[in-house]
Design a protein around this motif. Structure first.
Motif, PDB file in Angstrom:
ATOM      1  N   ILE A 191      17.862  14.159  -1.558  1.00  0.00           N
ATOM      2  CA  ILE A 191      18.123  13.645  -0.155  1.00  0.00           C
ATOM      3  C   ILE A 191      17.900  14.636   0.931  1.00  0.00           C
ATOM      4  N   ALA A 192      18.288  15.835   0.917  1.00  0.00           N
ATOM      5  CA  ALA A 192      17.893  16.979   1.732  1.00  0.00           C
ATOM      6  C   ALA A 192      16.567  17.640   1.439  1.00  0.00           C
ATOM      7  N   LEU A 193      16.259  18.159   0.203  1.00  0.00           N
ATOM      8  CA  LEU A 193      15.282  19.012  -0.222  1.00  0.00           C
ATOM      9  C   LEU A 193      14.693  17.960  -1.220  1.00  0.00           C
ATOM     10  N   PRO A 194      13.533  17.033  -0.862  1.00  0.00           N
ATOM     11  CA  PRO A 194      12.839  16.310  -1.800  1.00  0.00           C
ATOM     12  C   PRO A 194      11.870  17.228  -2.783  1.00  0.00           C
ATOM     13  N   PHE A 204      22.948   4.867  -0.911  1.00  0.00           N
ATOM     14  CA  PHE A 204      21.643   4.123   0.068  1.00  0.00           C
ATOM     15  C   PHE A 204      20.775   5.540   0.235  1.00  0.00           C
ATOM     16  N   LEU A 205      21.343   6.830   0.671  1.00  0.00           N
ATOM     17  CA  LEU A 205      20.490   7.827   1.068  1.00  0.00           C
ATOM     18  C   LEU A 205      19.534   8.091  -0.445  1.00  0.00           C
ATOM     19  N   SER A 206      20.190   8.013  -1.423  1.00  0.00           N
ATOM     20  CA  SER A 206      19.626   8.361  -2.711  1.00  0.00           C
ATOM     21  C   SER A 206      18.358   7.433  -3.184  1.00  0.00           C
ATOM     22  N   ALA A 207      18.841   6.138  -2.887  1.00  0.00           N
ATOM     23  CA  ALA A 207      17.865   4.994  -3.246  1.00  0.00           C
ATOM     24  C   ALA A 207      16.700   5.054  -2.076  1.00  0.00           C
ATOM     25  N   ALA A 240       0.845  -1.090  -0.020  1.00  0.00           N
ATOM     26  CA  ALA A 240      -0.039  -0.138  -0.049  1.00  0.00           C
ATOM     27  C   ALA A 240       0.730   1.212   0.104  1.00  0.00           C
ATOM     28  N   VAL A 241       0.237   2.160  -0.745  1.00  0.00           N
ATOM     29  CA  VAL A 241       1.049   3.595  -0.704  1.00  0.00           C
ATOM     30  C   VAL A 241       0.405   4.637  -0.312  1.00  0.00           C
ATOM     31  N   SER A 242       0.889   5.428   0.322  1.00  0.00           N
ATOM     32  CA  SER A 242       0.298   6.834   0.795  1.00  0.00           C
ATOM     33  C   SER A 242       0.292   7.778  -0.247  1.00  0.00           C
ATOM     34  N   LEU A 243      -0.781   8.058  -0.714  1.00  0.00           N
ATOM     35  CA  LEU A 243      -0.571   9.047  -2.131  1.00  0.00           C
ATOM     36  C   LEU A 243      -0.299  10.529  -1.416  1.00  0.00           C
ATOM     37  N   GLU A 244      -0.650  10.590  -0.334  1.00  0.00           N
ATOM     38  CA  GLU A 244      -0.138  12.206   0.035  1.00  0.00           C
ATOM     39  C   GLU A 244       1.290  12.368   0.295  1.00  0.00           C
ATOM     40  N   LYS A 245       1.911  11.217   0.490  1.00  0.00           N
ATOM     41  CA  LYS A 245       3.324  11.279   0.391  1.00  0.00           C
ATOM     42  C   LYS A 245       3.815  11.209  -1.004  1.00  0.00           C
TER      43      LYS A 245
END
Length: 217
Positions: free
Chosen positions: A108-111, A87-90, A3-8
């Protein structure tokens, strides 16, 4: 599929009639090797270690060993940084294929969210690697452009002057490419049908006007 949260997932809820066909993230080990070039980094420090051992061996094996340890230590630190970035990028990247568009969630810092409607995509391909992961580069139509550094490392390699988005290092890339290709074909067919309907609708008043003119004559 989980399941995926569409808001995110998206900046707003998925519009009515739009379906999520696939979503996934890059595989971080494959991303480290292909996007961050971990293999080249390792090879460089191995070569540098051998190069440093040659002059140091003239001063004795202890000096050579010390030089080798220092160089290998630097190489291990560099690879650790590459692994951490990969790892962080993935973990912070999400690719979403819907019935109407492709969405990149990167940063990573600013999606940020990059929304690519299918009407802006000319074609999609797949390049599968030996470990089962692969890249799916997209060819945007002429006049459509996304900044290379905005996409990186999820841009097609060596296309800095003509940036092209790319689903980098995803698992089961052949299956994902097939899903995306089917969605592109469906969207293209729907666009063609809508355009044909629009032309027919636009031509109806002309026919009516011509009929009235003939009757008046």
């Amino acid at each position: 599929m989980k399941a995926v949260s569409l808001e995110k997932l998206l900046p707003a809820d998925v519009p009515e009639g739009e379906r999520i066909l696939w979503h996934g993230r890059p595989q971080w080990i494959s991303l480290a090797r292909r996007a961050y070039r971990a293999d080249y980094v390792a090879a460089y420090f191995v070569a540098l270690t051998v190069w440093s051992l040659w002059p140091a061996s003239e001063q004795g094996w202890s000096a050579a060993a010390l030089a080798g340890v220092k160089t290998l230590g630097l190489g291990a630190a560099a690879l650790a940084i590459v692994a951490a970035l990969s790892f962080l990028s993935a973990r912070t990247t999400l690719f979403v294929v819907t019935s109407r568009r492709l969405v990149f969630k990167v940063g990573i810092a600013l999606p940020i969210f990059i929304n690519i409607p299918f009407k802006d995509v000319g074609s999609a391909a797949a390049r599968v690697y030996g470990d089962g992961t692969g890249d799916i580069p997209l060819a945007l139509l002429k006049g459509r452009r996304i900044g290379y550094w905005l996409l990186w490392p999820h841009a097609r390699p060596f296309h800095i002057l003509n940036p092209q988005p790319c689903l980098r290092c995803v698992a089961e890339a052949a299956v994902v490419a097939e899903t995306l290709g089917a969605a592109l074909r469906d969207a293209s067919g729907q666009s063609a049908a809508a355009a044909a309907q629009a032309r027919e609708t636009k031509s109806e008043p002309r026919a009516d006007a011509l009929t009235l003119a003939e009757r008046a004559a």
